[in-house]
Design an enzyme around this catalytic site. Structure first.
Site, short mmCIF file in Angstrom:
data_model
loop_
_atom_site.label_atom_id
_atom_site.label_comp_id
_atom_site.label_asym_id
_atom_site.label_seq_id
_atom_site.Cartn_x
_atom_site.Cartn_y
_atom_site.Cartn_z
N GLU A 1 -24.74 28.70 -3.09
CA GLU A 1 -25.26 28.96 -1.66
C GLU A 1 -25.86 30.08 -1.30
O GLU A 1 -26.82 30.37 -0.70
CB GLU A 1 -23.89 28.64 -0.84
CG GLU A 1 -24.32 28.33 0.50
CD GLU A 1 -22.99 27.98 1.54
OE1 GLU A 1 -22.67 28.67 2.50
OE2 GLU A 1 -22.54 26.93 0.86
N ARG B 1 -26.43 22.71 4.14
CA ARG B 1 -26.57 24.08 3.80
C ARG B 1 -28.13 24.15 3.24
O ARG B 1 -28.53 24.99 2.48
CB ARG B 1 -25.79 24.71 2.49
CG ARG B 1 -24.52 24.82 3.24
CD ARG B 1 -24.37 25.78 3.98
NE ARG B 1 -22.71 26.21 4.15
CZ ARG B 1 -21.98 25.68 5.20
NH1 ARG B 1 -22.67 24.85 6.22
NH2 ARG B 1 -20.76 26.12 5.25
N SER C 1 -19.38 32.02 1.57
CA SER C 1 -19.00 31.09 0.61
C SER C 1 -20.23 31.03 -0.56
O SER C 1 -21.27 31.28 -0.42
CB SER C 1 -19.32 29.59 1.27
OG SER C 1 -18.50 29.34 2.01
#
Length: 309
Positions: A302, A183, A232
Site C-alpha cells: 500500500e 486503496r 499499513s
C-alpha cells in the site's frame, strides 16, 4: 574566456523572483516523511499557487526531469539515495477549507490535512467523515489512495475532484467519472490533485462524538502510533487480513537494523530510531515471501516507493 553554462528552463524558473514557491535544493526527504527516512531530493519545492504549479510541471516536462507530488509523506518510503528529480508539495493556495451551507459541502484544497477537515465537520455537527479520524495524511493523498477503513473509503463522500496534469491542464471530474477501488483510484501518475468537494450531512453531535471516540480508541489500541511508520504497509487481501497473515508466519517483532515489524500490529513496519529504507525494504520483502510460501497469497504494498530502481 570560458563558455558559460546555459541555464535549463527548470533552473531558470527556480531562481525567478516571480515564481511563487519555496525552493530547497538537495533537501533530505527524511524531514518530509512520517517514516523519518529518505535521502535528498534534487529539489524540494513548495508551490503557493496554481500558476506556480503549472509553471513547475511544464519546466520539468521540458527538461525531462522526473517529478512527483507528495503530501505529508504518510504513505511514502523514500530510498536512502534520495530522488534525482523534483518533489512538489502544495502550499498556500491549496490549504483552504470552505463550507457551503446551501449545498452542505466542503470545498477543500489538496494540501489540507484530512484530520483538520474531520475536526471541522465535527465542530459543525456534520457526519460522513468520522471514519477518517486519526488519518495522518493530506486530502490529496487520501483521495489518490481512497483512504479509509475496510467498510468505507473517502470516495463515498466525494462530489468532485480537480486535477492538474501536463497533458490535460486543469480538469474537474465528477466522482462518478473516477474509478474507485480498495486503496486505489483511477488518477494518472501525473495527475496532481489540487482540490475536491466533499458532501456531509447534519448529525446528532453526541452520536458523532461517540463514533469518533470509538474509532480513535480502536486505533490507539491496535496500531503502533508512538513510533514513526507509514501506516499499513500492505493492502488486505480479499477475505483476509495482511497483519494476521504476517503474524501467522511468525514475523511479528522481527527486526532489520532499526526497522521492525510492529509487535502491536504486524502490518506496520516501524522505525525504532535510525532505520534506513533498505532495512524497511528487507522486511517488506521478507513478509511477502514468507506469506507467499505459507499461503500462496501475494501481498500487495500500500506504501508508495520513491527513488528506488
Amino acid at each position: 574566456m570560458a563558455a558559460r553554462h546555459a541555464c535549463s528552463p527548470l533552473e531558470a524558473l527556480l531562481v525567478d523572483s516571480s515564481f511563487e514557491a519555496d525552493v530547497y535544493p538537495d533537501e533530505p526527504m527524511r524531514r518530509h516523511t512520517m517514516y523519518r527516512i529518505g535521502g535528498p531530493a534534487r529539489f524540494y519545492v513548495q508551490v503557493a499557487s496554481i500558476g506556480a504549479l503549472k509553471r513547475l510541471v511544464q519546466a520539468c516536462q521540458a527538461t525531462t526531469t522526473p517529478w512527483v507530488a507528495v503530501g505529508r509523506g504518510s504513505n511514502l518510503l523514500v530510498s536512502d539515495e534520495g530522488f534525482p528529480g523534483v518533489v512538489i508539495t502544495l502550499g498556500r493556495d491549496f490549504r483552504a477549507c470552505r463550507f457551503d451551507e446551501e449545498t452542505c459541502r466542503f470545498c477543500v484544497g489538496a494540501g489540507v490535512p484530512l484530520s483538520s477537515v474531520v475536526q471541522e465537520a465535527f465542530r459543525r455537527c456534520l457526519s460522513g467523515l468520522e471514519f477518517a479520524v486519526g488519518t495522518p495524511g493530506t486530502v490529496g493523498g487520501a483521495l489518490r489512495m481512497n483512504a479509509g477503513t475496510r467498510e468505507q473509503g473517502i470516495a463515498s463522500q466525494v462530489v468532485s475532484v480537480t486535477t492538474l496534469s501536463p497533458r490535460t491542464g486543469l480538469v474537474r471530474r465528477e466522482a462518478s467519472d473516477i474509478t474507485w477501488g480498495y486503496r486505489s483510484s483511477s488518477f494518472a501518475a501525473d495527475d496532481v490533485i489540487v482540490e475536491c468537494e466533499l458532501s456531509v450531512k447534519p448529525a446528532d453531535p453526541y452520536l458523532l462524538r461517540g463514533k469518533m471516540e470509538a474509532s480513535h480508541t480502536r486505533r490507539k489500541k491496535t496500531q503502533p502510533l508512538t513510533l514513526p511508520s507509514c501506516g499499513s504497509v500492505f493492502k488486505n487481501p480479499e477475505g483476509a487480513s495482511a497483519g494476521q497473515l504476517i503474524e501467522a508466519v511468525g514475523l511479528k517483532g522481527v527486526q532489520s537494523g532499526d526497522a521492525q515489524i510492529s509487535e502491536v500490529h504486524a502490518n506496520f513496519i516501524v522505525n525504532r530510531g535510525n532505520a534506513t529504507a533498505r532495512d524497511v525494504l528487507e522486511l517488506i520483502n521478507l513478509a511477502r515471501s514468507k506469506v507467499y510460501e505459507a499461503y500462496g497469497i501475494e501481498l500487495q504494498p500500500e506504501v508508495r516507493f520513491l527513488g528506488f530502481a
